[in-house]
Design a protein around this motif. Sequence first.
Motif, mmCIF file in Angstrom:
data_model
loop_
_atom_site.group_PDB
_atom_site.id
_atom_site.type_symbol
_atom_site.label_atom_id
_atom_site.label_comp_id
_atom_site.label_asym_id
_atom_site.label_seq_id
_atom_site.Cartn_x
_atom_site.Cartn_y
_atom_site.Cartn_z
ATOM 1 N N GLN A 1 54.160 48.138 47.003
ATOM 2 C CA GLN A 1 53.840 48.859 45.772
ATOM 3 C C GLN A 1 54.069 47.954 44.569
ATOM 4 O O GLN A 1 54.899 47.044 44.611
ATOM 5 C CB GLN A 1 54.688 50.128 45.651
ATOM 6 C CG GLN A 1 54.166 51.281 46.477
ATOM 7 C CD GLN A 1 54.896 52.578 46.149
ATOM 8 O OE1 GLN A 1 55.786 52.992 46.883
ATOM 9 N NE2 GLN A 1 54.518 53.219 45.057
ATOM 10 N N GLU A 2 53.330 48.217 43.491
ATOM 11 C CA GLU A 2 53.369 47.335 42.336
ATOM 12 C C GLU A 2 53.801 48.070 41.067
ATOM 13 O O GLU A 2 53.438 49.228 40.852
ATOM 14 C CB GLU A 2 51.995 46.704 42.110
ATOM 15 C CG GLU A 2 51.570 45.763 43.223
ATOM 16 C CD GLU A 2 50.177 45.201 43.046
ATOM 17 O OE1 GLU A 2 49.863 44.200 43.711
ATOM 18 O OE2 GLU A 2 49.402 45.764 42.236
ATOM 19 N N VAL A 3 54.577 47.365 40.268
ATOM 20 C CA VAL A 3 54.886 47.805 38.907
ATOM 21 C C VAL A 3 54.040 46.940 37.986
ATOM 22 O O VAL A 3 54.188 45.719 37.959
ATOM 23 C CB VAL A 3 56.383 47.639 38.587
ATOM 24 C CG1 VAL A 3 56.678 48.106 37.163
ATOM 25 C CG2 VAL A 3 57.238 48.402 39.593
ATOM 26 N N VAL A 4 53.133 47.570 37.240
ATOM 27 C CA VAL A 4 52.124 46.830 36.477
ATOM 28 C C VAL A 4 52.464 46.837 34.992
ATOM 29 O O VAL A 4 52.749 47.887 34.408
ATOM 30 C CB VAL A 4 50.717 47.421 36.699
ATOM 31 C CG1 VAL A 4 49.675 46.606 35.941
ATOM 32 C CG2 VAL A 4 50.376 47.457 38.184
ATOM 33 N N PHE A 5 52.424 45.651 34.376
ATOM 34 C CA PHE A 5 52.517 45.500 32.933
ATOM 35 C C PHE A 5 51.134 45.062 32.452
ATOM 36 O O PHE A 5 50.738 43.903 32.611
ATOM 37 C CB PHE A 5 53.578 44.458 32.561
ATOM 38 C CG PHE A 5 54.991 44.912 32.817
ATOM 39 C CD1 PHE A 5 55.784 45.366 31.773
ATOM 40 C CD2 PHE A 5 55.517 44.898 34.097
ATOM 41 C CE1 PHE A 5 57.086 45.795 32.004
ATOM 42 C CE2 PHE A 5 56.811 45.323 34.341
ATOM 43 C CZ PHE A 5 57.597 45.772 33.293
ATOM 44 N N TYR A 6 50.400 46.011 31.893
ATOM 45 C CA TYR A 6 49.033 45.742 31.485
ATOM 46 C C TYR A 6 48.991 44.743 30.332
ATOM 47 O O TYR A 6 49.831 44.768 29.427
ATOM 48 C CB TYR A 6 48.330 47.040 31.085
ATOM 49 C CG TYR A 6 48.147 47.992 32.241
ATOM 50 C CD1 TYR A 6 47.168 47.764 33.201
ATOM 51 C CD2 TYR A 6 48.974 49.091 32.403
ATOM 52 C CE1 TYR A 6 47.011 48.620 34.281
ATOM 53 C CE2 TYR A 6 48.822 49.960 33.481
ATOM 54 C CZ TYR A 6 47.844 49.713 34.411
ATOM 55 O OH TYR A 6 47.691 50.560 35.472
ATOM 56 N N ASP A 7 48.005 43.843 30.387
ATOM 57 C CA ASP A 7 47.759 42.828 29.348
ATOM 58 C C ASP A 7 48.878 41.803 29.240
ATOM 59 O O ASP A 7 48.972 41.090 28.241
ATOM 60 C CB ASP A 7 47.550 43.474 27.973
ATOM 61 C CG ASP A 7 46.276 44.306 27.922
ATOM 62 O OD1 ASP A 7 45.365 44.041 28.736
ATOM 63 O OD2 ASP A 7 46.191 45.208 27.070
ATOM 64 N N ASP A 8 49.760 41.716 30.260
ATOM 65 C CA ASP A 8 50.854 40.746 30.198
ATOM 66 C C ASP A 8 50.657 39.618 31.206
ATOM 67 O O ASP A 8 51.597 38.899 31.528
ATOM 68 C CB ASP A 8 52.193 41.451 30.460
ATOM 69 C CG ASP A 8 53.333 40.809 29.683
ATOM 70 O OD1 ASP A 8 53.087 39.752 29.061
ATOM 71 O OD2 ASP A 8 54.452 41.327 29.707
ATOM 72 N N GLY A 9 49.427 39.485 31.716
ATOM 73 C CA GLY A 9 49.111 38.375 32.606
ATOM 74 C C GLY A 9 48.701 37.152 31.796
ATOM 75 O O GLY A 9 49.133 36.963 30.656
ATOM 76 N N ASP B 1 38.902 34.559 23.633
ATOM 77 C CA ASP B 1 37.746 35.452 23.457
ATOM 78 C C ASP B 1 37.596 36.426 24.624
ATOM 79 O O ASP B 1 36.488 36.757 25.044
ATOM 80 C CB ASP B 1 36.446 34.648 23.278
ATOM 81 C CG ASP B 1 36.456 33.836 21.992
ATOM 82 O OD1 ASP B 1 37.175 34.225 21.061
ATOM 83 O OD2 ASP B 1 35.752 32.816 21.929
ATOM 84 N N GLY B 2 38.693 36.857 25.166
ATOM 85 C CA GLY B 2 38.667 37.849 26.239
ATOM 86 C C GLY B 2 39.967 38.628 26.221
ATOM 87 O O GLY B 2 40.777 38.487 25.299
ATOM 88 N N GLU B 3 40.164 39.447 27.197
ATOM 89 C CA GLU B 3 41.419 40.195 27.268
ATOM 90 C C GLU B 3 42.308 39.611 28.357
ATOM 91 O O GLU B 3 41.818 39.118 29.376
ATOM 92 C CB GLU B 3 41.163 41.680 27.513
ATOM 93 C CG GLU B 3 40.504 42.015 28.821
ATOM 94 C CD GLU B 3 40.316 43.524 28.985
ATOM 95 O OE1 GLU B 3 40.605 44.031 30.077
ATOM 96 O OE2 GLU B 3 39.875 44.172 28.029
ATOM 97 N N PRO B 4 43.627 39.635 28.150
ATOM 98 C CA PRO B 4 44.525 39.032 29.146
ATOM 99 C C PRO B 4 44.531 39.819 30.440
ATOM 100 O O PRO B 4 44.173 41.004 30.478
ATOM 101 C CB PRO B 4 45.896 39.092 28.458
ATOM 102 C CG PRO B 4 45.780 40.183 27.457
ATOM 103 C CD PRO B 4 44.355 40.200 27.008
ATOM 104 N N GLY B 5 44.940 39.135 31.509
ATOM 105 C CA GLY B 5 45.101 39.809 32.788
ATOM 106 C C GLY B 5 46.369 40.654 32.779
ATOM 107 O O GLY B 5 47.018 40.843 31.747
ATOM 108 N N ASP B 6 46.719 41.169 33.940
ATOM 109 C CA ASP B 6 47.891 42.022 34.062
ATOM 110 C C ASP B 6 48.998 41.294 34.825
ATOM 111 O O ASP B 6 48.723 40.416 35.650
ATOM 112 C CB ASP B 6 47.542 43.320 34.800
ATOM 113 C CG ASP B 6 46.450 44.101 34.084
ATOM 114 O OD1 ASP B 6 46.433 44.073 32.841
ATOM 115 O OD2 ASP B 6 45.614 44.726 34.770
#
Length: 346
Positions: free
Chosen positions: A224-232, A237-242
């Motif tokens: 199972q994963e605990v996800v921090f969105y946009d913190d990858g 000119d794009g959006e960060p990964g997770d």
Amino acid sequence: MAHYRRTKLLILLCALCYILSAIAAKSYYDVLQVPKSASDDQIKRAYRKLALKYHPDKNQGNEEANKRFAEIINAYEVLSDSEKRGIYDRYGEEGLKQHAASGGRGGGMGVNIQDIFNNFFGGGPAEEEEKIVKGDDVIVELDATLEDLYMGGSLKVWREKNVIKQAPGKRRCNCRNEVYHRQIGPGMFQQMTEQVCEECQNVKYEREGYFITVDIEKGMQDGQEVVFYDDGEPIIDGEPGDLKFRIRTAPHDRFRREGNDLHATVTITLLQALVGFEKTIKHLDEHLVDIGSKGITKPKEVRKLKGEGMPLHFSNKKGDLYVTFEVLFPLKLTDEQKSKIKAVLG
């Protein structure tokens, strides 16, 4: 007179309930987890991620998730509409209601939730949108103790990543292809494609580090994963990964986990195996579990203790504890001891 007092009290109670609900209500920006100054693209990206996370298909039977999904849809329906957003920013939800009552476009009235969702995730105009470039996801294997997985807990993790900073100079950005038609003769047109770019501030990558607190929920399973969105990993000119922390159960000195069950091995003497014994083992939250016996215990015997295993994730139920008994035999016996054993067991 008594009727008047009751009516007055009822009005006061209604007013109090209204005030408390207004105080407790989250703003639409809080629901989408964006600042009030968020751009349309930020609002759109936040909505896309949250709607996927709390969609009913992924959270069947979870009333809290279904409630969050409805809040997210309602917040996006307002904040994605410039007119409604302006009214909301100036006058709040009451302004939206008055706008709808006066013949405006609704403030949430008559909204088809599935239509809004489809616009992003299939079957709608979103399929024609240009795909947003996204940075790489970062996956970290995180060892969690059995104690944290049994009771819940948190871990502080040091995180280092690239951060986009401004740099001197300008650069071409947000490039896109635009189609136009050029007349090449009477009634004849030629379709042309031209790349159009904007001019943006130049940027560079810098390395930064900080601590992240990862919450471990009771009953989480391996994988199972605990996800921090946009913190990858970020991308220009794009959006960060997770950033994803993938849970892995750390080895334990007393228990072994298999799914929702726990296993333990306990060693007893031959005498205890034959005549019985009183014994307890300390559980992960330090409560004592009685594993004693009044009868004979065979070597390798397994005893099941119902409800003493791991808690199930998002449930009040628990798995079981299986205790395997190892019998410790003496290394040697004297002639006298042998005679006494023969007399008893012979």
